[in-house]
Design a protein around this motif. Sequence first.
Motif, PDB file in Angstrom:
ATOM      1  N   GLY A  33      19.452 -10.609   5.040  1.00  0.00           N
ATOM      2  CA  GLY A  33      20.490 -11.506   5.531  1.00  0.00           C
ATOM      3  C   GLY A  33      21.190 -11.018   6.777  1.00  0.00           C
ATOM      4  N   SER A  34      21.960  -9.983   6.643  1.00  0.00           N
ATOM      5  CA  SER A  34      22.737  -9.452   7.753  1.00  0.00           C
ATOM      6  C   SER A  34      21.972  -8.278   8.360  1.00  0.00           C
ATOM      7  CB  SER A  34      24.119  -9.010   7.255  1.00  0.00           C
ATOM      8  OG  SER A  34      24.856  -8.488   8.321  1.00  0.00           O
ATOM      9  N   VAL A  35      21.024  -8.597   9.204  1.00  0.00           N
ATOM     10  CA  VAL A  35      20.072  -7.611   9.698  1.00  0.00           C
ATOM     11  C   VAL A  35      20.750  -6.463  10.446  1.00  0.00           C
ATOM     12  CG1 VAL A  35      18.035  -7.288  11.166  1.00  0.00           C
ATOM     13  CG2 VAL A  35      18.246  -9.333   9.763  1.00  0.00           C
ATOM     14  N   VAL A  51      15.372   0.970  15.274  1.00  0.00           N
ATOM     15  CA  VAL A  51      15.407   0.032  16.386  1.00  0.00           C
ATOM     16  C   VAL A  51      15.564  -1.375  15.823  1.00  0.00           C
ATOM     17  CG1 VAL A  51      14.133  -0.872  18.377  1.00  0.00           C
ATOM     18  CG2 VAL A  51      13.981   1.566  17.781  1.00  0.00           C
ATOM     19  N   LEU A  52      16.612  -2.052  16.263  1.00  0.00           N
ATOM     20  CA  LEU A  52      16.946  -3.367  15.724  1.00  0.00           C
ATOM     21  C   LEU A  52      15.776  -4.341  15.828  1.00  0.00           C
ATOM     22  CD1 LEU A  52      18.981  -5.292  14.454  1.00  0.00           C
ATOM     23  CD2 LEU A  52      19.816  -5.807  16.748  1.00  0.00           C
ATOM     24  N   GLU A  53      15.126  -4.392  16.956  1.00  0.00           N
ATOM     25  CA  GLU A  53      14.037  -5.343  17.151  1.00  0.00           C
ATOM     26  C   GLU A  53      12.882  -5.086  16.171  1.00  0.00           C
ATOM     27  OE1 GLU A  53      15.467  -3.604  19.658  1.00  0.00           O
ATOM     28  OE2 GLU A  53      16.658  -5.258  20.467  1.00  0.00           O
ATOM     29  N   GLN A  54      12.589  -3.812  15.930  1.00  0.00           N
ATOM     30  CA  GLN A  54      11.519  -3.473  14.992  1.00  0.00           C
ATOM     31  C   GLN A  54      11.921  -3.845  13.560  1.00  0.00           C
ATOM     32  OE1 GLN A  54      10.990   0.686  15.897  1.00  0.00           O
ATOM     33  NE2 GLN A  54       9.242   0.250  17.235  1.00  0.00           N
ATOM     34  N   VAL A  59      11.538  -7.424   8.790  1.00  0.00           N
ATOM     35  CA  VAL A  59      12.186  -8.332   7.849  1.00  0.00           C
ATOM     36  C   VAL A  59      11.587  -9.727   7.957  1.00  0.00           C
ATOM     37  CG1 VAL A  59      14.367  -9.464   7.266  1.00  0.00           C
ATOM     38  CG2 VAL A  59      14.331  -7.027   7.746  1.00  0.00           C
ATOM     39  N   LYS A  60      11.328 -10.164   9.162  1.00  0.00           N
ATOM     40  CA  LYS A  60      10.773 -11.495   9.372  1.00  0.00           C
ATOM     41  C   LYS A  60       9.410 -11.637   8.700  1.00  0.00           C
ATOM     42  CE  LYS A  60       9.049 -12.751  13.355  1.00  0.00           C
ATOM     43  NZ  LYS A  60       8.930 -13.025  14.775  1.00  0.00           N
ATOM     44  N   VAL A  63      10.000 -11.613   4.545  1.00  0.00           N
ATOM     45  CA  VAL A  63      10.747 -12.677   3.888  1.00  0.00           C
ATOM     46  C   VAL A  63       9.821 -13.826   3.553  1.00  0.00           C
ATOM     47  CG1 VAL A  63      12.599 -14.369   4.163  1.00  0.00           C
ATOM     48  CG2 VAL A  63      12.907 -12.049   4.999  1.00  0.00           C
ATOM     49  N   ASN A  64       9.755 -14.146   2.293  1.00  0.00           N
ATOM     50  CA  ASN A  64       8.979 -15.286   1.828  1.00  0.00           C
ATOM     51  C   ASN A  64       7.518 -15.216   2.286  1.00  0.00           C
ATOM     52  OD1 ASN A  64       8.793 -17.501   0.242  1.00  0.00           O
ATOM     53  ND2 ASN A  64       9.708 -18.911   1.698  1.00  0.00           N
ATOM     54  N   ALA A  65       6.962 -14.013   2.254  1.00  0.00           N
ATOM     55  CA  ALA A  65       5.597 -13.815   2.723  1.00  0.00           C
ATOM     56  C   ALA A  65       4.583 -14.628   1.926  1.00  0.00           C
ATOM     57  CB  ALA A  65       5.238 -12.325   2.671  1.00  0.00           C
ATOM     58  N   LEU A  66       4.918 -14.980   0.705  1.00  0.00           N
ATOM     59  CA  LEU A  66       3.995 -15.753  -0.119  1.00  0.00           C
ATOM     60  C   LEU A  66       4.155 -17.249   0.071  1.00  0.00           C
ATOM     61  CD1 LEU A  66       4.260 -13.738  -3.453  1.00  0.00           C
ATOM     62  CD2 LEU A  66       2.453 -13.633  -1.739  1.00  0.00           C
ATOM     63  N   GLY A  67       5.127 -17.646   0.864  1.00  0.00           N
ATOM     64  CA  GLY A  67       5.346 -19.064   1.094  1.00  0.00           C
ATOM     65  C   GLY A  67       6.002 -19.767  -0.088  1.00  0.00           C
ATOM     66  N   GLU A  68       6.656 -19.001  -0.935  1.00  0.00           N
ATOM     67  CA  GLU A  68       7.314 -19.580  -2.106  1.00  0.00           C
ATOM     68  C   GLU A  68       8.547 -20.372  -1.681  1.00  0.00           C
ATOM     69  OE1 GLU A  68       6.241 -19.534  -5.255  1.00  0.00           O
ATOM     70  OE2 GLU A  68       4.481 -18.430  -4.587  1.00  0.00           O
ATOM     71  N   SER A  69       8.780 -21.473  -2.357  1.00  0.00           N
ATOM     72  CA  SER A  69       9.924 -22.307  -2.012  1.00  0.00           C
ATOM     73  C   SER A  69      11.084 -22.146  -2.978  1.00  0.00           C
ATOM     74  CB  SER A  69       9.508 -23.784  -1.994  1.00  0.00           C
ATOM     75  OG  SER A  69       9.152 -24.183  -3.309  1.00  0.00           O
ATOM     76  N   LEU A  70      10.834 -21.545  -4.136  1.00  0.00           N
ATOM     77  CA  LEU A  70      11.851 -21.390  -5.180  1.00  0.00           C
ATOM     78  C   LEU A  70      12.394 -22.727  -5.657  1.00  0.00           C
ATOM     79  CD1 LEU A  70      13.850 -18.265  -3.981  1.00  0.00           C
ATOM     80  CD2 LEU A  70      12.056 -18.365  -5.694  1.00  0.00           C
ATOM     81  N   ASP A  71      11.586 -23.743  -5.605  1.00  0.00           N
ATOM     82  CA  ASP A  71      11.988 -25.051  -6.105  1.00  0.00           C
ATOM     83  C   ASP A  71      11.770 -25.091  -7.614  1.00  0.00           C
ATOM     84  OD1 ASP A  71      12.712 -26.028  -3.628  1.00  0.00           O
ATOM     85  OD2 ASP A  71      10.705 -26.788  -3.204  1.00  0.00           O
ATOM     86  N   LEU A  72      12.779 -24.639  -8.354  1.00  0.00           N
ATOM     87  CA  LEU A  72      12.716 -24.644  -9.809  1.00  0.00           C
ATOM     88  C   LEU A  72      13.620 -25.741 -10.340  1.00  0.00           C
ATOM     89  CD1 LEU A  72      13.019 -20.797 -10.425  1.00  0.00           C
ATOM     90  CD2 LEU A  72      10.932 -22.162 -10.373  1.00  0.00           C
ATOM     91  N   SER A  73      13.219 -26.299 -11.460  1.00  0.00           N
ATOM     92  CA  SER A  73      14.047 -27.348 -12.061  1.00  0.00           C
ATOM     93  C   SER A  73      15.353 -26.743 -12.552  1.00  0.00           C
ATOM     94  CB  SER A  73      13.316 -28.003 -13.229  1.00  0.00           C
ATOM     95  OG  SER A  73      13.219 -27.087 -14.308  1.00  0.00           O
ATOM     96  N   GLU A  74      16.367 -27.573 -12.671  1.00  0.00           N
ATOM     97  CA  GLU A  74      17.669 -27.103 -13.150  1.00  0.00           C
ATOM     98  C   GLU A  74      17.551 -26.537 -14.558  1.00  0.00           C
ATOM     99  OE1 GLU A  74      21.223 -25.675 -12.911  1.00  0.00           O
ATOM    100  OE2 GLU A  74      20.307 -26.692 -11.210  1.00  0.00           O
TER     101      GLU A  74
END
Length: 102
Positions: A33-35, A51-54, A59-60, A63-74
């Motif tokens: 979140g707060s890189v 080094v911030l850029e590295q 992190v980029k 993050v979500n490397a598997l392409g998961e959306s976390l769309d779970l039902s309530e």
Amino acid sequence: KVQDRFNDYETALTAYQQEFEQVLMLSFDELTGSVEQTRDKLSAFLGVEIVLEQYQELVKTKVNALGESLDLSESTLELLRKRYASQQLYLDSVFGNNICVA
């Protein structure tokens, strides 16, 4: 219930703290979140310049490397909240309330 053993954060983090003199605990949200703040925290803890850029690139890519959306039902979310309520209380005590929330 096998999965519950992998979600026993209190036991795992306590073991790390007993085994190692220095342990820096960061939530996933802190890592991604707060890189800039996290980079500063990691640099200070490790005693090396990051080094911030590295770090941003790392992190980029993670993050979500598997392409998961976390769309779970309530109903699924409620079941998980109940099942892991004690773990949530522990994580809140370590990282602050509602820092580690799905």
